[in-house]
Design a protein around this motif. Structure first.
Motif, PDB file in Angstrom:
ATOM      1  N   ILE A 152      -2.519  -0.153  12.636  1.00 58.76           N
ATOM      2  CA  ILE A 152      -4.118  -0.137  13.173  1.00 58.76           C
ATOM      3  C   ILE A 152      -4.109  -1.207  14.877  1.00 58.76           C
ATOM      4  CG2 ILE A 152      -6.287  -0.507  12.569  1.00 58.76           C
ATOM      5  CD1 ILE A 152      -5.101   1.190  10.689  1.00 58.76           C
ATOM      6  N   GLY A 153      -4.437  -1.924  14.682  1.00 59.44           N
ATOM      7  CA  GLY A 153      -4.483  -3.658  15.774  1.00 59.44           C
ATOM      8  C   GLY A 153      -5.724  -3.795  15.165  1.00 59.44           C
ATOM      9  N   ALA A 188     -11.539  13.058   0.915  1.00 58.94           N
ATOM     10  CA  ALA A 188     -10.382  12.848  -0.820  1.00 58.94           C
ATOM     11  C   ALA A 188      -9.453  12.197  -0.432  1.00 58.94           C
ATOM     12  CB  ALA A 188     -10.728  14.311  -1.332  1.00 58.94           C
ATOM     13  N   GLU A 189      -8.705  12.800   0.998  1.00 57.15           N
ATOM     14  CA  GLU A 189      -7.324  11.791   1.197  1.00 57.15           C
ATOM     15  C   GLU A 189      -7.710  10.682   1.712  1.00 57.15           C
ATOM     16  OE1 GLU A 189      -3.499  11.270   2.238  1.00 57.15           O
ATOM     17  OE2 GLU A 189      -4.295  12.759   1.492  1.00 57.15           O
ATOM     18  N   PHE A 190      -8.719  10.238   2.648  1.00 61.39           N
ATOM     19  CA  PHE A 190      -9.028   8.997   2.798  1.00 61.39           C
ATOM     20  C   PHE A 190      -9.180   7.952   1.744  1.00 61.39           C
ATOM     21  CE2 PHE A 190     -11.823   5.128   3.917  1.00 61.39           C
ATOM     22  CZ  PHE A 190     -11.271   4.740   4.933  1.00 61.39           C
ATOM     23  N   ARG A 191      -9.975   8.944   0.560  1.00 63.90           N
ATOM     24  CA  ARG A 191      -9.614   7.445  -0.735  1.00 63.90           C
ATOM     25  C   ARG A 191      -8.317   7.031  -1.333  1.00 63.90           C
ATOM     26  NH1 ARG A 191     -12.417   8.687  -6.241  1.00 63.90           N
ATOM     27  NH2 ARG A 191     -12.066   7.009  -7.934  1.00 63.90           N
ATOM     28  N   LYS A 192      -7.423   8.241  -1.508  1.00 67.92           N
ATOM     29  CA  LYS A 192      -5.696   7.537  -1.513  1.00 67.92           C
ATOM     30  C   LYS A 192      -5.786   6.363  -0.552  1.00 67.92           C
ATOM     31  CE  LYS A 192      -5.030  12.302  -3.256  1.00 67.92           C
ATOM     32  NZ  LYS A 192      -4.326  13.622  -2.809  1.00 67.92           N
ATOM     33  N   MET A 193      -5.831   7.132   1.222  1.00 74.24           N
ATOM     34  CA  MET A 193      -5.111   5.581   1.414  1.00 74.24           C
ATOM     35  C   MET A 193      -5.673   4.406   1.798  1.00 74.24           C
ATOM     36  SD  MET A 193      -4.798   8.100   5.327  1.00 74.24           S
ATOM     37  CE  MET A 193      -6.418   8.607   5.195  1.00 74.24           C
ATOM     38  N   SER A 194      -6.856   4.024   1.356  1.00 72.73           N
ATOM     39  CA  SER A 194      -7.750   2.997   1.157  1.00 72.73           C
ATOM     40  C   SER A 194      -7.429   2.466   0.336  1.00 72.73           C
ATOM     41  CB  SER A 194      -9.329   3.777   2.221  1.00 72.73           C
ATOM     42  OG  SER A 194      -9.817   3.680   0.138  1.00 72.73           O
ATOM     43  N   THR A 195      -7.521   3.132  -0.853  1.00 66.79           N
ATOM     44  CA  THR A 195      -7.287   2.273  -2.431  1.00 66.79           C
ATOM     45  C   THR A 195      -5.824   1.780  -2.294  1.00 66.79           C
ATOM     46  OG1 THR A 195      -8.845   3.744  -3.127  1.00 66.79           O
ATOM     47  CG2 THR A 195      -6.754   2.058  -4.587  1.00 66.79           C
ATOM     48  N   THR A 254       0.237  -0.452  -4.542  1.00 65.29           N
ATOM     49  CA  THR A 254       1.302  -0.669  -5.973  1.00 65.29           C
ATOM     50  C   THR A 254       2.624  -0.770  -5.048  1.00 65.29           C
ATOM     51  OG1 THR A 254       2.032   2.079  -5.719  1.00 65.29           O
ATOM     52  CG2 THR A 254       0.017   1.296  -7.197  1.00 65.29           C
ATOM     53  N   SER A 255       3.277  -0.672  -4.025  1.00 63.81           N
ATOM     54  CA  SER A 255       4.812  -1.606  -3.384  1.00 63.81           C
ATOM     55  C   SER A 255       4.164  -1.089  -2.229  1.00 63.81           C
ATOM     56  CB  SER A 255       5.395  -0.043  -4.091  1.00 63.81           C
ATOM     57  OG  SER A 255       5.195   0.833  -3.146  1.00 63.81           O
ATOM     58  N   SER A 256       6.129  -2.474  -1.617  1.00 63.01           N
ATOM     59  CA  SER A 256       5.202  -2.058  -0.279  1.00 63.01           C
ATOM     60  C   SER A 256       5.631  -1.244   0.914  1.00 63.01           C
ATOM     61  CB  SER A 256       6.528  -3.292   0.531  1.00 63.01           C
ATOM     62  OG  SER A 256       6.754  -4.609  -0.670  1.00 63.01           O
ATOM     63  N   GLU A 257       6.149   0.138   0.340  1.00 60.94           N
ATOM     64  CA  GLU A 257       6.960   0.615   0.885  1.00 60.94           C
ATOM     65  C   GLU A 257       5.209   2.431   0.794  1.00 60.94           C
ATOM     66  OE1 GLU A 257       8.511  -0.092  -1.937  1.00 60.94           O
ATOM     67  OE2 GLU A 257      10.233  -0.823  -0.421  1.00 60.94           O
ATOM     68  N   PHE A 287      -0.642   2.301   5.419  1.00 60.55           N
ATOM     69  CA  PHE A 287      -0.814   2.342   6.734  1.00 60.55           C
ATOM     70  C   PHE A 287      -1.201   2.970   7.547  1.00 60.55           C
ATOM     71  CE2 PHE A 287      -2.141  -2.477   5.073  1.00 60.55           C
ATOM     72  CZ  PHE A 287      -3.341  -2.411   5.657  1.00 60.55           C
ATOM     73  N   THR A 288      -0.117   3.789   7.597  1.00 56.57           N
ATOM     74  CA  THR A 288       0.977   4.359   9.030  1.00 56.57           C
ATOM     75  C   THR A 288      -0.453   5.705   9.013  1.00 56.57           C
ATOM     76  OG1 THR A 288       3.200   3.767   8.313  1.00 56.57           O
ATOM     77  CG2 THR A 288       3.064   6.161   9.354  1.00 56.57           C
ATOM     78  N   ARG A 289      -0.685   6.203   8.088  1.00 52.30           N
ATOM     79  CA  ARG A 289      -1.699   7.240   7.712  1.00 52.30           C
ATOM     80  C   ARG A 289      -2.973   7.332   7.939  1.00 52.30           C
ATOM     81  NH1 ARG A 289       0.741   8.124   2.691  1.00 52.30           N
ATOM     82  NH2 ARG A 289      -1.331   8.035   1.275  1.00 52.30           N
ATOM     83  N   LEU A 290      -2.976   5.718   7.771  1.00 54.79           N
ATOM     84  CA  LEU A 290      -4.482   5.701   8.258  1.00 54.79           C
ATOM     85  C   LEU A 290      -4.884   5.243  10.053  1.00 54.79           C
ATOM     86  CD1 LEU A 290      -5.773   2.429   5.679  1.00 54.79           C
ATOM     87  CD2 LEU A 290      -7.056   4.221   6.455  1.00 54.79           C
TER      88      LEU A 290
END
Length: 394
Positions: free
Chosen positions: A80-81, A159-166, A172-175, A181-184
């Motif tokens: 992200i930075g 809706a997609e942002f909710r999945k990424m931020s949570t 739930t895993s490192s992967e 974070f990559t998608r964000l």
């Protein structure tokens, strides 16, 4: 050498209710060497559990937020930075000053009618159903709508942002954390570029792109991305769990709930006591010893990680008598739910405004509010404190 306490050994019970563990640690002292559970099970840190010591640590400039000072970088910084949670003064002073020029108290107060309107609209849809998952139907959509409108995030992206931020704040895993974070990062780059090309639109992110200090200083592209990340994530994840946590706690304390129903002026007290009793941020993000120091007689060596336990500190009986009792008439001043010092939460006024509006309006329109089954699973990790679902009826 200090004893190393493996928090993972306490199992699922620690995630569901960490307070007995924190209480036992406080009995032994205010600072402990711990190994974290879950995704961070390899990571060792000092954990501060005493209120006085936590308050001092949060304001201690020797405890740096910038891990680069000791050769450490984290996933959010890499993808992200750098942002407000990963820099120290004078960089932090500069960034906070620039965002404060656009994110003013006046701007927050001007949101009051819109927050009430969003709250009413959500309840108009929810109330006729007679039962709902309060998180999905109310506690989540209110703050995400507010912060996305404030920053200018298109509705179709939420809706997609909710999945990424949570996944970013409670991985739930490192992967999956890395993927989130990559998608964000990719999303925020596109959003900022769209804002830049569109010209001034009146939203906060558009204003931040164009904000200029008196000396001509402006946020760089990377700083804008980091600022958008902090405002979007911190601007809704914590408030989701403050709203649902206040309702969950009131439902678990029927006498206190009855008192609020009888006197709605107690709503503010209910929110503040929830912040102390079961705040949405369990532990502050990591700090690092920029030099060797002592906390309550414990030697912290340069380079060591330090985690300040906000939930643990706010149940310290030396600060709050009978700390495990939820009490609307308690003096909650000095709680650390929003932090302390230069990193005190920038969005605290907005979070309080949203939570107070949400709780007051919900109790007015659903006077028969009651549990409709047990709450869902607790979120993983040691950052955010909250449940995934909260079934209610009225």
């Amino acid at each position: 050498m200090a004893e190393l306490i493996d928090l993972g050994e306490f199992g699922d019970g620690f995630r569901r209710d960490p307070h007995p563990v924190y209480a036992r640690l406080r009995e032994r002292g205010p600072v402990h060497r711990v190994r974290l559970p879950g995704v961070d099970s390899h990571f060792e840190t000092w954990l501060v559990v005493g209120h006085e010591e936590a308050r001092a640590a949060l304001a201690d400039p020797r405890l740096a937020k910038d891990g680069r000072k000791i050769g450490i970088t984290f996933l959010d910084e890499e993808l992200i930075g750098r942002h407000l949670l990963t820099v120290d003064p004078p960089q932090h002073t500069r960034l906070r000053g620039l965002v404060s020029r656009a994110f003013t108290m006046r701007r927050v107060e001007e949101l009051r009618p819109r927050i009430q309107r969003i709250t009413d609209d959500l309840l108009d849809e929810m109330i006729p159903r007679g039962r709902a998952d309060l998180v999905d139907s109310f506690a989540y959509p209110l703050p995400i709508t507010v912060i996305c409108e404030l920053l200018g995030v298109p509705e179709m992206d939420r809706a997609e942002f909710r999945k990424m931020s949570t996944e970013a704040v409670a991985p739930t895993s490192s992967e999956s954390e890395h993927a989130a974070f990559t998608r964000l990062a990719e999303y925020l780059v596109e959003l900022i570029e769209d804002k830049r090309c569109a010209g001034p639109t009146g939203d906060l992110l558009s204003d931040l792109i164009r904000t200029t200090a008196e000396d001509g200083d402006r946020l760089s592209v990377g700083e804008l991305r980091g600022m958008a990340f902090v405002l979007l994530i911190a601007g809704h994840e914590t408030t989701v769990n403050l709203i649902s946590g206040t309702v969950r706690t009131l439902l678990a304390h029927p006498a206190q709930l009855a008192a609020v129903r009888a006197d709605m002026s107690l709503v503010d007290a209910a929110v503040e006591e929830t912040l102390r009793y079961e705040g949405p941020v369990e532990n502050a993000t990591f700090r690092f010893a920029a030099e060797t120091l002592e906390i309550a007689g414990t030697r912290i060596v340069r380079g060591d990680a330090v985690m300040v336990g906000l939930a643990a500190a706010d149940r310290d009986g030396l600060r709050y008598p009978d700390p495990d009792r939820f009490d609307l008439h308690r003096d909650t001043r000095g709680h650390l739910a929003f932090g302390h010092g230069v990193h005190y939460c920038l969005g605290a006024p907005l979070a309080r405004l949203e939570a107070r509006t949400a709780i007051r309006t919900l109790l007015e329109r659903a006077p028969g509010l009651a549990p409709d089954g047990p709450p869902g699973d607790w979120l993983p990790g040691m950052l955010i404190r909250g449940v995934r679902t909260l079934p209610v009826r009225w």
